[in-house]
Design a protein around this motif. Structure first.
Motif: not given
Length: 276
Positions: A78-81, A83, A101
């Motif tokens: 869930r943490d786009e950082r 990806l 995501e």
């Protein structure tokens, strides 16, 4: 180059992507790739397997799973950082890594698994780990869509999962896990293995589904365990009063003066089946 592949060491990955663990997301990163391989190996052979991982973060466990031969790995982050770091792993293992995501609590794992059983392996975020486990233990049909669960929890939670009658850690989780699975603690992981170090020791738990658990409605079993352990210091005739009290206990053949922590999983199932 790392110990298990030709990708950069995880500390370099964190620095390159400016990744710091967020407390709000329950993140504590494992940077020792030998340790992440040890976790993955506890799931048994991964050769040709479909694996699902929750909360991969910068990908330490992800890399371990792929290095051990998983044919397909689906990760939910869930943490786009995180990806971009995960995409770099996907480029190293083309065609084998799928990145989703999103919030794992909102994912339909059965659909994600497809027709073949999957192995779920995860260093679970502390703030959602218990709820995810309960969701995996209580699908409508059994045997489940998963072949095994290899999961990291805070040690206290792990002890609750594997606990049985008479154990001070025995409660709702122990009943639900004991009903449908064989569960064991594989090994402990000290705080200093994480970045940042949590305040508690963690444990890896391995669960495999029982082929034929006792027949009982999951909803009824949840109701009974919630009531019984909600007032665990009281006798059962008082703690399950809202569900029928002594009449319920009489139908189940259970002494009303006993307390919740003395009941076996089979007795809890009998109690759940006695609810009208």
């Amino acid at each position: 180059m790392s110990a298990i592949d030709d990708l950069p060491p995880l500390r370099d990955v964190l620095a390159a992507h400016e990744l710091n663990a967020k407390k709000a997301l329950g993140q504590n990163f494992l940077l020792d790739l030998n340790l992440t391989q040890k976790i993955a190996r506890n799931a048994g052979s991964l050769e040709g397997a479909h694996v699902i991982e929750v909360g991969p973060g910068p990908g330490g466990l992800t890399r371990a799973i792929l290095s051990l031969g998983a044919a397909r790995l689906t990760v939910i982050e869930r943490d786009e950082r995180c990806l971009p770091a995960l995409r770099e792993i996907g480029e190293r293992y083309p065609g084998r890594l799928e990145i989703i995501e999103g919030d794992a609590l909102k994912v339909d794992f059965a659909t994600l698994a497809g027709d073949a059983p999957v192995k779920i392996i995860a260093n679970l975020p502390y703030n959602v780990g218990t709820q995810l486990l309960v969701n995996w233990l209580l699908p409508g049909s059994w045997p489940p869509y998963w072949q095994s669960l290899t999961l990291m929890f805070q040690k206290e939670v792990a002890q609750r999962i594997v606990a049985g009658p008479g154990d001070g850690h025995y409660g709702r989780l122990g009943v639900l896990a004991g009903w449908r699975t064989e569960a064991r603690i594989a090994f402990d992981v000290p705080p200093q293995a994480f970045t940042p170090p949590p305040k508690v020791t963690s444990s890896v738990v391995h669960l495999t589904p029982r082929e034929a658990p006792l027949a009982v409605a999951a909803e009824a079993l949840e109701r009974v365990t919630q009531a019984a352990f909600g007032q665990r210091r009281k006798m059962l005739r008082q703690s399950v009063k809202s569900l029928g009290g002594e009449a319920l206990l009489e139908r189940a053949g259970i002494d009303p003066t006993r307390r919740a922590e003395t009941l076996s999983v089979a007795e809890f199932c009998a109690l759940a089946n006695a609810i009208g």
